[in-house]
Scaffold this active site. Sequence first.
Site, PDB file in Angstrom:
ATOM      1  N   SER A  48      50.031  49.433  60.029  1.00 46.50           N
ATOM      2  CA  SER A  48      48.953  48.772  59.304  1.00 46.50           C
ATOM      3  C   SER A  48      49.187  47.281  59.138  1.00 46.50           C
ATOM      4  CB  SER A  48      48.798  49.406  57.914  1.00 46.50           C
ATOM      5  OG  SER A  48      50.029  49.357  57.204  1.00 46.50           O
TER       6      SER A  48
ATOM      7  N   HIS B 152      44.963  51.223  65.126  1.00 48.67           N
ATOM      8  CA  HIS B 152      45.114  51.310  63.675  1.00 48.67           C
ATOM      9  C   HIS B 152      43.924  52.032  63.051  1.00 48.67           C
ATOM     10  CE1 HIS B 152      45.165  49.194  59.519  1.00 48.67           C
ATOM     11  NE2 HIS B 152      45.835  50.330  59.476  1.00 48.67           N
TER      12      HIS B 152
ATOM     13  N   ASN C  52      43.755  44.266  56.747  1.00 49.58           N
ATOM     14  CA  ASN C  52      44.795  44.149  55.732  1.00 49.58           C
ATOM     15  C   ASN C  52      45.165  42.705  55.427  1.00 49.58           C
ATOM     16  OD1 ASN C  52      45.081  46.833  54.987  1.00 49.58           O
ATOM     17  ND2 ASN C  52      46.293  47.272  56.810  1.00 49.58           N
TER      18      ASN C  52
END
Length: 290
Positions: free
Chosen positions: A121, A142, A193
């Site tokens: 991630s 991902h 992220n």
Amino acid sequence: MVLDIDRVGIVGGGVMGCGIAETCARAGLSVILCEQDQRRADAATDRVTSSLDRAVQREKITAETKNLALNKVSFVTGLGSLTDRQLVLEAVIEDLDEKRKVFSELDAVVGADTILATNTSSIPVTDIATSSSRPERVLGIHFFNPVPVMRLVEIVPTLLTAPHVTSAATAFASDTLGKHVVRVEDRAGFVVNALLVPMLLNAIRMLEAGLASASEIDDALVLAFGHPLGPLRLCDLIGVDIVVAMAESLHAEFGESAYCPPPLLRRMNQVGRLGRKSGRGFFEYTPEAP
């Protein structure tokens, strides 16, 4: 060259590995999920079965679909069963050394044309790919939690990834699994992220400073922006340990203070207050089965 991927291997039977296995099986693919030992393999079996049972209860799938999916997944120990897989996805803990170890071991097991992917991630894929003797066949795929529900997949080729490998992985995620693919450059945190982590860390800093309670911070974000979860409950869902790992990876890559894990987050990780999986994080839960 791999064209249509219908035989998938997954290394790691945690929440993400099991979610990927379930999603692939529901798409009719042959899946082999590898764990370190029989206890973990049994836990992965229970996790996938329970998730499918919940999907039946919520009328998302039929009982027949559940049974067909379960028949598509084999739960094994060791990597030796992955020899015939066209795609192998690594989904072990968010730790660079552990991921590099998996990729170096896969070199001795899988075929020359196998695509190797990491579900990291936040770790730059290049850092993982260089542990393989075939980095041109390595990229990031991902997924997001919960995998059967979340539509987004980030495809992350490195500077060494062969174009046809990227194309095959993109077709697998979009055409076979029905996901919405976003192709991103190989930088820590990728797109989602890199945007999300600063928000989570800022919410924790607000809690540390006593600006508001955990519930009030979450309610403010949910009601103001229509998010399904507030940032602190989202930390608990992701796992405090994973949030720490993502923040540290981003901080190491960019050196920006926005990515530095707050002391409270580090202390929670140290004492095992990891969120839903441990039964307590910023909120309290019924602990998940191991």
